[in-house]
Scaffold this motif. Structure first.
Motif, PDB file in Angstrom:
ATOM      1  N   ALA A 406       1.312  -4.690 -16.177  1.00 34.08           N
ATOM      2  CA  ALA A 406       0.136  -4.759 -15.301  1.00 34.08           C
ATOM      3  C   ALA A 406       0.523  -4.903 -13.830  1.00 34.08           C
ATOM      4  N   VAL A 407       1.484  -5.786 -13.538  1.00 37.42           N
ATOM      5  CA  VAL A 407       1.867  -5.965 -12.133  1.00 37.42           C
ATOM      6  C   VAL A 407       2.605  -4.733 -11.614  1.00 37.42           C
ATOM      7  N   SER A 408       3.300  -4.031 -12.504  1.00 38.75           N
ATOM      8  CA  SER A 408       3.965  -2.793 -12.087  1.00 38.75           C
ATOM      9  C   SER A 408       2.946  -1.746 -11.688  1.00 38.75           C
ATOM     10  N   ILE A 409       1.927  -1.602 -12.523  1.00 43.15           N
ATOM     11  CA  ILE A 409       0.865  -0.632 -12.228  1.00 43.15           C
ATOM     12  C   ILE A 409       0.091  -1.057 -10.987  1.00 43.15           C
ATOM     13  N   GLY A 410      -0.295  -2.331 -10.945  1.00 34.83           N
ATOM     14  CA  GLY A 410      -1.085  -2.818  -9.816  1.00 34.83           C
ATOM     15  C   GLY A 410      -0.361  -2.718  -8.490  1.00 34.83           C
ATOM     16  N   GLY A 411       0.944  -2.905  -8.501  1.00 32.93           N
ATOM     17  CA  GLY A 411       1.700  -2.850  -7.254  1.00 32.93           C
ATOM     18  C   GLY A 411       1.999  -1.449  -6.778  1.00 32.93           C
ATOM     19  N   VAL A 412       2.245  -0.524  -7.728  1.00 31.61           N
ATOM     20  CA  VAL A 412       2.751   0.797  -7.375  1.00 31.61           C
ATOM     21  C   VAL A 412       1.677   1.879  -7.358  1.00 31.61           C
ATOM     22  N   VAL A 413       0.735   1.820  -8.300  1.00 27.19           N
ATOM     23  CA  VAL A 413      -0.255   2.902  -8.421  1.00 27.19           C
ATOM     24  C   VAL A 413      -1.050   3.147  -7.140  1.00 27.19           C
ATOM     25  N   PRO A 414      -1.514   2.113  -6.412  1.00 28.07           N
ATOM     26  CA  PRO A 414      -2.221   2.405  -5.155  1.00 28.07           C
ATOM     27  C   PRO A 414      -1.384   3.237  -4.179  1.00 28.07           C
ATOM     28  N   LEU A 415      -0.070   2.997  -4.163  1.00 27.29           N
ATOM     29  CA  LEU A 415       0.806   3.768  -3.275  1.00 27.29           C
ATOM     30  C   LEU A 415       0.908   5.219  -3.737  1.00 27.29           C
ATOM     31  N   PRO A 424      -7.099   4.855  -3.137  1.00 28.27           N
ATOM     32  CA  PRO A 424      -6.490   3.834  -3.994  1.00 28.27           C
ATOM     33  C   PRO A 424      -7.439   2.710  -4.370  1.00 28.27           C
ATOM     34  N   ALA A 425      -8.391   2.403  -3.494  1.00 27.95           N
ATOM     35  CA  ALA A 425      -9.329   1.304  -3.789  1.00 27.95           C
ATOM     36  C   ALA A 425     -10.243   1.664  -4.944  1.00 27.95           C
ATOM     37  N   ALA A 426     -10.669   2.923  -5.024  1.00 27.19           N
ATOM     38  CA  ALA A 426     -11.627   3.335  -6.046  1.00 27.19           C
ATOM     39  C   ALA A 426     -10.953   3.633  -7.381  1.00 27.19           C
ATOM     40  N   ALA A 427      -9.745   4.169  -7.356  1.00 19.72           N
ATOM     41  CA  ALA A 427      -9.118   4.658  -8.577  1.00 19.72           C
ATOM     42  C   ALA A 427      -8.178   3.660  -9.250  1.00 19.72           C
ATOM     43  N   SER A 428      -7.627   2.713  -8.497  1.00 19.86           N
ATOM     44  CA  SER A 428      -6.639   1.800  -9.077  1.00 19.86           C
ATOM     45  C   SER A 428      -7.242   0.928 -10.169  1.00 19.86           C
ATOM     46  N   GLY A 429      -8.467   0.446  -9.951  1.00 18.85           N
ATOM     47  CA  GLY A 429      -9.100  -0.464 -10.901  1.00 18.85           C
ATOM     48  C   GLY A 429      -9.284   0.121 -12.280  1.00 18.85           C
ATOM     49  N   PRO A 430      -9.961   1.280 -12.419  1.00 22.13           N
ATOM     50  CA  PRO A 430     -10.164   1.865 -13.752  1.00 22.13           C
ATOM     51  C   PRO A 430      -8.852   2.190 -14.460  1.00 22.13           C
ATOM     52  N   LEU A 431      -7.889   2.709 -13.712  1.00 21.86           N
ATOM     53  CA  LEU A 431      -6.600   3.044 -14.320  1.00 21.86           C
ATOM     54  C   LEU A 431      -5.895   1.789 -14.817  1.00 21.86           C
TER      55      LEU A 431
END
Length: 456
Positions: A406-415, A424-431
């Motif tokens: 989870a922290v890997s996804i949360g930290g990297v996916v927005p980038l 990144p604000a709209a798409a990071s949450g659902p993913l």
């Protein structure tokens, strides 16, 4: 009109307002709205039907109509203006500062915007077109074109006379210091009020000015925020690529933009797109929400499909059903913390998409510590509750691993989303939610399947 800080006992003016609208009584409408705080007057306006709103904006003085337009969110303001005849819309917009005009015009349909601009003063329209071309979260997008400027050959006396004049146009400068420009239009100095009052009236401004701090039109919001935090300026001059003074960005404009950015990101994470208000058309609000909700249905079906693969395991160890949502929810919380930090650093310009690997390393180090701590905690609870150490091991290990993911996804996916040009604000949450749910279910049920002899 009262300032929003004024405390006043609210009363229902709706019936009186509608009666005045039906009668076309402009004076009565103004008398009802003008004493109200801006936010309350806008609330009364939006409580009316679209046709009644049109009538209000047509009948009241342009200055009052402009106050209402300025108070509304940009998208709603644009909708209110678009419904008016171009001549009336231009008359109202002329009462607003150039930065607000550009914000409203930028939200309008291109054809409607051009029709309104054609009715405005040519110079004002040119300023609005120029400001609307800049990105909204840059110095150019936030600045106002009106600048309190003087030539380098002007004297202190000329500035003092301007300050003492009763010219209504002076209000548009919002307390700016006088900026001094050379013949090329480049800012070469700024003069403080103290210097003006203590200098000879015949003294040239170049004798009392100091070098100004300037920012380029493309400076992002995060850097502007940092400058205003480090300096007590009310405004900073903005220059174009040629070094010419093109506007001033104010402290209040930057503070408002920072607040709007924070609110927008928060709403996007909750699936609210745009400046939604309940006064907007129902079909539009429904369509926007369904776009988010329908996508989430698909994502949840994907996550739930993992459970169907392990139905036998779940049936054999019913206690697992209690811990499945706990594992996915706790991991999701850890991931959301990582998303929040990355979004914050993105907005401040502290990280970029190319920094994905260093960001991941820093997040994984936190994830290892928190994953072990949370895994041990929930594992002990499962062990004590069912008196089964194997169950505690399954649940604890699943939560620890899912927290790392989870922290890997949360930290990297927005980038990564930023790199792909997505929000990144709209798409990071659902993913994040989908992956942590799916992985959490998988870890718990697969570990339980492996350790079935010790669980039943």
């Amino acid at each position: 009109m009262l300032d929003d800080n004024t405390i006043e006992v609210p009363r229902d003016i709706g019936p009186d307002l509608r009666t005045a609208i039906a009668a076309g009584d402009a004076e009565r409408i103004s008398a009802l709205l003008e004493p109200l705080p801006y936010s309350e007057a806008l609330r009364e306006l939006l409580a009316l039907s679209p046709e009644e709103r049109d009538d209000v904006l047509k009948l009241v003085p342009a200055e009052l109509a402009a106050d209402l337009i300025e108070e509304a969110p940009d998208e709603m303001a644009a909708e209110l203006v678009e419904r008016l005849e171009p001549e009336r819309a231009a008359e109202i917009l002329e009462e607003l500062d150039s930065d607000v005009q550009a914000d409203v015009i930028g939200e309008m349909d291109a054809a409607d915007a051009e029709a309104v601009l054609c009715e405005m003063d040519a110079e004002d329209a040119a300023d609005v077109r120029r400001l609307a071309a800049y990105e909204y979260d840059t110095a150019g997008g936030l600045m106002m074109a009106e600048v309190f400027q003087f030539a380098d050959k002007d004297t202190v006396g000329k500035v003092l006379r301007a300050l003492a004049s009763d010219d209504d146009d002076f209000e548009q400068y919002r307390g700016q210091h006088p900026y001094i420009v050379n013949e090329a239009g480049e800012p070469i100095g700024v003069v403080s009020l103290r210097s003006l009052l203590t200098a000879r009236r015949s003294a040239q401004l170049t004798e009392v000015m100091v070098a100004p701090i300037t920012v380029p039109v493309d400076m992002p919001l995060a850097q502007l925020e940092d400058i205003f935090e480090r300096h007590p300026f009310l405004g900073i001059p903005v220059i174009d690529a040629a070094g010419v003074l093109v506007g001033v960005v104010s402290r209040s404009a930057v503070a408002e933009a920072v607040l709007e950015r924070s609110e927008s990101e928060s709403l996007k994470r909750q699936g609210v797109v745009g400046d939604e208000l309940r006064s907007m058309p129902t079909w539009l609000r429904s369509r926007r929400r369904l776009a988010w909700l329908s996508a989430n249905i698909i994502l949840n079906i994907v996550a739930a499909s993992v459970i169907s693969v392990y139905e036998d395991t779940l049936s054999a160890v019913i206690a697992l059903a209690v811990f499945l949502p706990m594992v996915s929810d706790m991991s999701g919380c850890s991931g959301n913390q990582a998303v929040g930090v990355t979004m914050r650093e993105l907005s401040l310009g502290l990280v970029r998409p190319v920094d994905a690997f260093p960001v991941w390393l820093k997040e994984i180090s936190v994830g290892v510590i928190n994953g072990i701590a949370l895994g041990v905690l929930i594992g002990v609870v499962a062990w004590v509750w069912k008196d089964n150490p194997a169950l505690g091991l399954v649940i604890g290990a699943a939560l620890a691993l899912n927290t790392l993911l989870a922290v890997s996804i949360g930290g990297v996916v927005p980038l990564l989303l930023k790199r792909l040009g997505q929000d990144p604000a709209a798409a990071s949450g659902p993913l994040l939610t989908t992956v942590t749910d799916m992985a959490g279910f998988f870890f718990v049920l697969s570990f339980a399947t492996l350790m079935m002899p010790w669980l039943v």
